[in-house]
Design a protein around this motif. Structure first.
Motif, PDB file in Angstrom:
ATOM      1  N   MET A  87     -29.533  35.864 -25.439  1.00  0.00           N
ATOM      2  CA  MET A  87     -28.072  36.095 -25.914  1.00  0.00           C
ATOM      3  C   MET A  87     -27.409  37.067 -26.548  1.00  0.00           C
ATOM      4  SD  MET A  87     -27.120  31.632 -26.564  1.00  0.00           S
ATOM      5  CE  MET A  87     -25.571  32.222 -26.960  1.00  0.00           C
ATOM      6  N   ALA A  88     -28.625  37.348 -27.839  1.00  0.00           N
ATOM      7  CA  ALA A  88     -28.042  38.869 -28.260  1.00  0.00           C
ATOM      8  C   ALA A  88     -28.034  39.993 -27.293  1.00  0.00           C
ATOM      9  CB  ALA A  88     -28.005  39.072 -28.991  1.00  0.00           C
ATOM     10  N   LEU A  89     -28.973  40.153 -26.412  1.00  0.00           N
ATOM     11  CA  LEU A  89     -29.148  41.169 -25.276  1.00  0.00           C
ATOM     12  C   LEU A  89     -27.835  41.144 -24.567  1.00  0.00           C
ATOM     13  CD1 LEU A  89     -32.983  41.215 -24.820  1.00  0.00           C
ATOM     14  CD2 LEU A  89     -31.523  43.248 -26.104  1.00  0.00           C
ATOM     15  N   CYS A  90     -27.472  39.781 -24.066  1.00  0.00           N
ATOM     16  CA  CYS A  90     -26.271  39.694 -22.753  1.00  0.00           C
ATOM     17  C   CYS A  90     -24.782  40.242 -23.609  1.00  0.00           C
ATOM     18  CB  CYS A  90     -26.398  38.504 -22.529  1.00  0.00           C
ATOM     19  SG  CYS A  90     -27.609  37.943 -21.915  1.00  0.00           S
ATOM     20  N   ALA A 131     -31.211  27.813 -12.509  1.00  0.00           N
ATOM     21  CA  ALA A 131     -31.675  29.262 -11.932  1.00  0.00           C
ATOM     22  C   ALA A 131     -30.395  30.025 -11.869  1.00  0.00           C
ATOM     23  CB  ALA A 131     -31.784  28.652 -10.647  1.00  0.00           C
ATOM     24  N   ILE A 132     -29.308  29.770 -11.795  1.00  0.00           N
ATOM     25  CA  ILE A 132     -28.072  30.470 -11.876  1.00  0.00           C
ATOM     26  C   ILE A 132     -27.816  31.135 -13.522  1.00  0.00           C
ATOM     27  CG2 ILE A 132     -25.887  30.840 -11.649  1.00  0.00           C
ATOM     28  CD1 ILE A 132     -27.050  30.623  -9.092  1.00  0.00           C
ATOM     29  N   ILE A 133     -28.144  30.010 -14.392  1.00  0.00           N
ATOM     30  CA  ILE A 133     -27.610  30.686 -14.948  1.00  0.00           C
ATOM     31  C   ILE A 133     -29.289  31.991 -15.538  1.00  0.00           C
ATOM     32  CG2 ILE A 133     -28.874  30.347 -18.125  1.00  0.00           C
ATOM     33  CD1 ILE A 133     -27.423  27.564 -17.589  1.00  0.00           C
ATOM     34  N   ALA A 134     -30.385  31.688 -15.930  1.00  0.00           N
ATOM     35  CA  ALA A 134     -31.655  32.164 -15.809  1.00  0.00           C
ATOM     36  C   ALA A 134     -30.815  33.907 -15.117  1.00  0.00           C
ATOM     37  CB  ALA A 134     -32.882  31.896 -14.920  1.00  0.00           C
ATOM     38  N   THR A 135     -30.368  34.288 -13.717  1.00  0.00           N
ATOM     39  CA  THR A 135     -30.284  34.916 -12.569  1.00  0.00           C
ATOM     40  C   THR A 135     -28.790  35.577 -13.424  1.00  0.00           C
ATOM     41  OG1 THR A 135     -31.400  33.872 -10.111  1.00  0.00           O
ATOM     42  CG2 THR A 135     -29.519  36.028 -10.322  1.00  0.00           C
ATOM     43  N   VAL A 136     -28.722  34.975 -14.582  1.00  0.00           N
ATOM     44  CA  VAL A 136     -26.752  35.795 -14.728  1.00  0.00           C
ATOM     45  C   VAL A 136     -27.537  36.782 -15.873  1.00  0.00           C
ATOM     46  CG1 VAL A 136     -24.639  35.600 -15.621  1.00  0.00           C
ATOM     47  CG2 VAL A 136     -25.084  33.979 -13.658  1.00  0.00           C
ATOM     48  N   ASN A 137     -28.105  35.526 -16.458  1.00  0.00           N
ATOM     49  CA  ASN A 137     -28.388  36.142 -17.336  1.00  0.00           C
ATOM     50  C   ASN A 137     -29.828  37.952 -16.699  1.00  0.00           C
ATOM     51  OD1 ASN A 137     -30.401  36.487 -20.317  1.00  0.00           O
ATOM     52  ND2 ASN A 137     -31.742  37.083 -18.058  1.00  0.00           N
ATOM     53  N   ASP A 138     -30.572  37.595 -15.835  1.00  0.00           N
ATOM     54  CA  ASP A 138     -30.856  39.244 -15.272  1.00  0.00           C
ATOM     55  C   ASP A 138     -29.888  39.865 -14.755  1.00  0.00           C
ATOM     56  OD1 ASP A 138     -33.581  37.686 -15.490  1.00  0.00           O
ATOM     57  OD2 ASP A 138     -33.830  36.896 -14.133  1.00  0.00           O
ATOM     58  N   VAL A 139     -29.400  40.114 -14.252  1.00  0.00           N
ATOM     59  CA  VAL A 139     -28.243  40.114 -14.180  1.00  0.00           C
ATOM     60  C   VAL A 139     -27.433  41.391 -14.874  1.00  0.00           C
ATOM     61  CG1 VAL A 139     -25.627  41.161 -12.869  1.00  0.00           C
ATOM     62  CG2 VAL A 139     -27.469  39.435 -12.049  1.00  0.00           C
TER      63      VAL A 139
END
Length: 865
Positions: free
Chosen positions: A562-565, A703-711
């Motif tokens: 969360m900090a990196l995002c 899956a979407i939360i992890a993917t949004v995190n990656d994006v």
């Protein structure tokens, strides 16, 4: 699963053989393929412009000029119709698609409406649609005032017709250049795409396409002095002031009436004047044009006759004698090249409307050859790295995987050849990425076989069960990537589509080779060798059994993520992405010094001296190359953007070769930006729906939360490193979305399986077990993909380095999020079967499976999780 009937075996190897036959022309010399029998396939994959050089130009009908032309035609027709019926009017004006007539006698309004009724007659809109449209609508806003307005349907009909006619004219002009296999297609309602591979002189193509080529012959108005009119005098009614094409343009008064038009031309050829030996253009009229030309020249002997091309006077010779033979000569300030080009334009015919160049991408043949070499080197090194890695990790099974990988590439090229796809540099990136991702299916199968073997199954049972249980996982994982590729294809353009095509085909061929060829080869090995144990490799990235407590650190990982995002989002606003011209509009020119090194300061000074404000010049690739960026500041039109690139190219042409040019006008850049946003959003929604349908809503949300995190983290990386954000970057992000979902779905599939197997195990312990069971597969797959991408990053060339850098970071962060974000997020959503009926049904299925096969009974070691 390990038994293959004879017809299945024949079908598998027949498919491989057919693929080999169709792919062979891509590597065999041309003289070898030409000597093959007539039925033998001889086509090869078409190379894109970035690999063989050439020009891509997107043209758009100038809608406003077409409307003005039609409005002028309606105004002339209104005037003529009223005169024919002797209906007087005090004023006639045109403004905003409307022609307004004020009658002298309001009582003649009905008669005027009747006289103008031919304007409102419907015109056919085509044989296919079978409909008709009214181009003009009459109205009487007040007594004695009539208006004739162009309708929206009529304007759209004229635009559509102009596009259809323009395509044929453009095709004839491009064919005159003698190029091979040009692609000319309609795009949307008012655009034409022109793609000419292997073109050595893109500037000449632009000049040919950018001229309407409306040739007219008009009398010169000698009632006033043209120079005095040009200095501010009054233009006589029925005339207009035009200028010559001389180095110093001279004003000439030309009467508006067209005596003869270029529509009556049948031929135009460049030649030389026998008296002056100057380049000229000899033209010939059809019978109707010859009669008109003869009458005009006979009636106006001794008067100047203006030859006008696109509102510029080529020449205005005095008619010495009547020209009755239907042949004439156009002279002027021609060079041999310009005379040839004018002849080409006149033979091809005039465009029905002005075409504006709103996007241009040009690659020189030298850069194309360099790109091919870089792509080949990157592909070979990437393939060798993956092959060696698989051999070291799985021993003999690695050899089988490498054979399947080679067949995969062969089938990929065969399909690209059959469908006539165009291979671009991003397409090569898609193939190299396929090399890394294709082994994922083999890794999944092999790791599953090892799991089954560790649980006590015999070797044959483990192999059979490994292929069976890996099927659903592989399908789920690859379909998510395929969804991203499909979205990318429909919303992307040009090279980005090439990347999507190769990636999608690679996914299909990967599934085929994994479940047919690999399985057949393993079955043949088992039948012939009758092994008692699985072959072992010499390399293991992680131990076979691990007990890493992932869930214990989940809160710390969440906080870090969360900090990196948050930092990434802040950087997006504080630093801002380094948007390329695809999204901001502007000009990009890659140059190479003819001798020595590129002098960045000298290039910048030359551009500034040429009147180009704030040019950005930077080193690019080797020390001989430089990249020039010119932004589209302010209200810059598409036409002025083209003038800017011409000026910049001429400023450095003496000492530098232009290797690549990209011009994106403001019209296209805005559309590309919205398409990019829509593409990422649409792919996320489509993948979420698929995961939701295949699993549960908790899995979809995770899956979407992890993917949004990656994006978000990838966007932060791109912003901090100031990588160029272009269409290729969007392709990278969408591929990261697919890859991250691929990884996540594989882990989720194991979680779902363990949920059915261990009904009473705490969720945190179960997720630890699932992550540990899939850790070897996850690291092996990521390693092979990173190896292929690393080869592409180092050896693939500067043009796609930003694209590959984004992919490298995305694959690494996607692997991280699949383990530390996607799985732990399920605890937050309280994933656990709570419905009694569902639990009972699952227990019954488990008991039935144990009754059929006692090896299904597994004793859980609590210490393992």
């Amino acid at each position: 699963m390990l038994y293959f009937s004879r017809w299945k075996t024949i079908l598998i190897w027949l498919t491989v053989l057919v693929g080999l036959v169709y792919a062979a022309p891509n590597v065999l010399p041309r003289n070898v393929t030409d000597s093959m029998p007539g039925f033998w396939p001889k086509d090869s994959v078409t190379l894109g412009l970035d690999l063989q050089g050439g020009s891509y130009i997107l043209l758009q009908i100038d809608r406003e000029s077409l409307i003005q032309e039609r409005q002028q035609a309606v105004q002339d027709e209104v005037r003529q119709l009223l005169r024919n019926e002797r209906i007087g009017y005090s004023a006639i004006s045109a403004n905003d698609r409307t022609v307004t007539v004020r009658l002298r006698d309001p009582a003649q309004a009905d008669a005027a409406r009747e006289a103008l009724s031919p304007l409102t007659q419907s015109i056919s809109s085509g044989l296919i649609s079978g409909g008709s449209v009214a181009e003009v609508a009459l109205a009487e806003p007040q007594p004695g005032v009539l208006t004739a307005s162009l309708t929206d349907e009529g304007v759209q009909y004229r635009v559509s017709t102009a596009v259809t006619q323009s395509i044929e004219v453009v095709r004839r002009r491009v064919d005159e250049l003698g190029t091979t296999e040009p692609v000319i297609q309609r795009q949307g309602d008012d655009r034409i795409m022109v793609q000419v591979p292997g073109l050595g002189d893109p500037q000449r193509l632009k000049e040919l396409l950018n001229q309407t080529a409306k040739l007219t012959f008009q009398l010169v108005d000698q009632s006033e002095n043209a120079e005095q009119v040009a200095r501010g005098g009054r233009v006589p009614p029925g005339s207009q002031l035009l200028y010559t094409t001389d180095a110093t343009p001279q004003p000439i008064l030309v009467r508006n009436q067209v005596m003869v038009s270029g529509e009556n031309l049948t031929d135009a050829q460049a030649g030389f004047d026998p008296q002056t030996n100057e380049p000229v253009v000899n033209i010939r009229f059809d019978s109707q044009g010859a009669q008109r030309f003869g009458r005009v020249t006979q009636a106006n002997v001794g008067k100047p006759f203006a030859i006008v091309l696109d509102d510029k006077v080529l020449s205005a010779p005095v008619i010495r004698t009547a020209i009755l033979g239907g042949q004439a000569q156009i002279s002027g300030s021609f060079t041999v090249q310009s005379a040839n080009d004018l002849a080409v334009l006149l033979r091809a015919g005039a465009l029905p409307a002005t075409l504006d160049i709103i996007e241009e991408r040009t690659v020189g043949p030298g850069l194309g050859a360099d790109s091919i070499a870089a792509g080949e080197i990157a592909g070979i090194i990437g393939a060798i790295a993956v092959v060696v890695f698989m051999l070291a990790a799985y021993g003999f099974l690695g050899i089988i995987a490498n054979i399947a990988l080679a067949v995969n590439v062969i089938l990929l090229f065969a399909i690209l050849t059959v469908i006539g796809a165009t291979l671009t540099l991003p397409g090569i990136a898609g193939i190299v990425l396929t090399l890394g991702m294709a082994v994922d299916s083999n890794v999944l199968i092999y790791e599953r076989i090892r799991d089954e073997r560790r649980q006590g199954r015999s070797l044959v049972q483990a192999i059979d069960s490994g292929f069976t249980k890996a099927l659903a996982t592989i399908l789920d994982a690859n379909i998510t990537t395929l969804i991203a590729a499909v979205v990318l294809f429909f919303l992307g353009s040009g090279p980005v589509r090439g990347f999507a095509v190769t990636l999608a085909i690679g996914i299909v061929t990967t599934i085929f080779t994994a479940f047919t060829l690999t399985r057949w080869l393993v079955a043949a090995w088992v039948r012939s060798r009758r092994p008692r144990e699985l072959p072992k490799g010499w390399l293991r990235l992680v131990p076979d059994v691990t007990r890493i407590p992932f869930m214990k650190v989940r809160l710390k990982i969440f906080a870090l993520s969360m900090a990196l995002c948050a930092a990434s989002i802040v950087s997006l606003f504080a630093i801002g992405p380094n948007f390329g011209i695809d999204f901001t509009g502007g000009t990009l020119i890659e140059v190479q010094a003819k001798q020595g090194e590129a002098d960045i300061g000298d290039i910048r000074e030359r551009l500034s001296a040429a009147g180009i404000a704030d040019p950005q010049v930077q080193e690019f690739g080797t020390n001989r190359e430089a990249l020039i960026r010119i932004g589209s500041a302010g209200e810059v039109s598409d036409a002025s953007q083209q003038a800017l690139v011409d000026t910049a190219s001429q400023a450095v042409a003496a000492d530098y070769d232009v290797r690549r040019t990209e011009v994106v006008g403001p019209t296209v850049s805005g559309e590309l930006a919205w398409a990019a946003i829509l593409g990422v959003f649409a792919s996320l929604v489509a993948i979420m729906v698929y995961v939701w349908l295949r699993f549960e809503w908790q899995f979809a949300m995770g899956a979407i939360i992890a993917t949004v995190n990656d994006v978000i983290l990838t966007l932060g990386f791109i912003t901090v490193t100031q990588l160029d954000v272009s269409l290729s970057t969007v392709a990278a992000i969408l591929t990261i979305v697919g890859y991250s979902l691929n990884d996540t779905v594989v882990i989720y599939d194991r979680v779902r399986e363990n949920l059915r197997r261990y009904k009473k195990m705490p969720l945190g312990q179960l997720l630890d077990l699932s992550d540990n069971e899939m850790l070897s597969r996850t690291t092996m797959t990521s390693a092979t993909t990173l190896l292929a991408l690393a080869a592409l990053f180092v050896f693939g060339g500067e043009v796609i380095r930003s694209f590959v850098a984004s992919m490298l970071f995305g694959v690494a962060i996607g692997t991280f999020s699949s383990i530390f974000v996607a799985a732990p997020i399920l605890i937050f959503f309280k994933l656990r079967p709570t419905d009694a009926a569902e639990a009972a049904r699952a227990a019954e299925e488990r008991e039935k499976a144990e009754a059929e096969d006692p090896t299904e009974r597994v004793t859980v070691n609590p210490g393992r999780a």
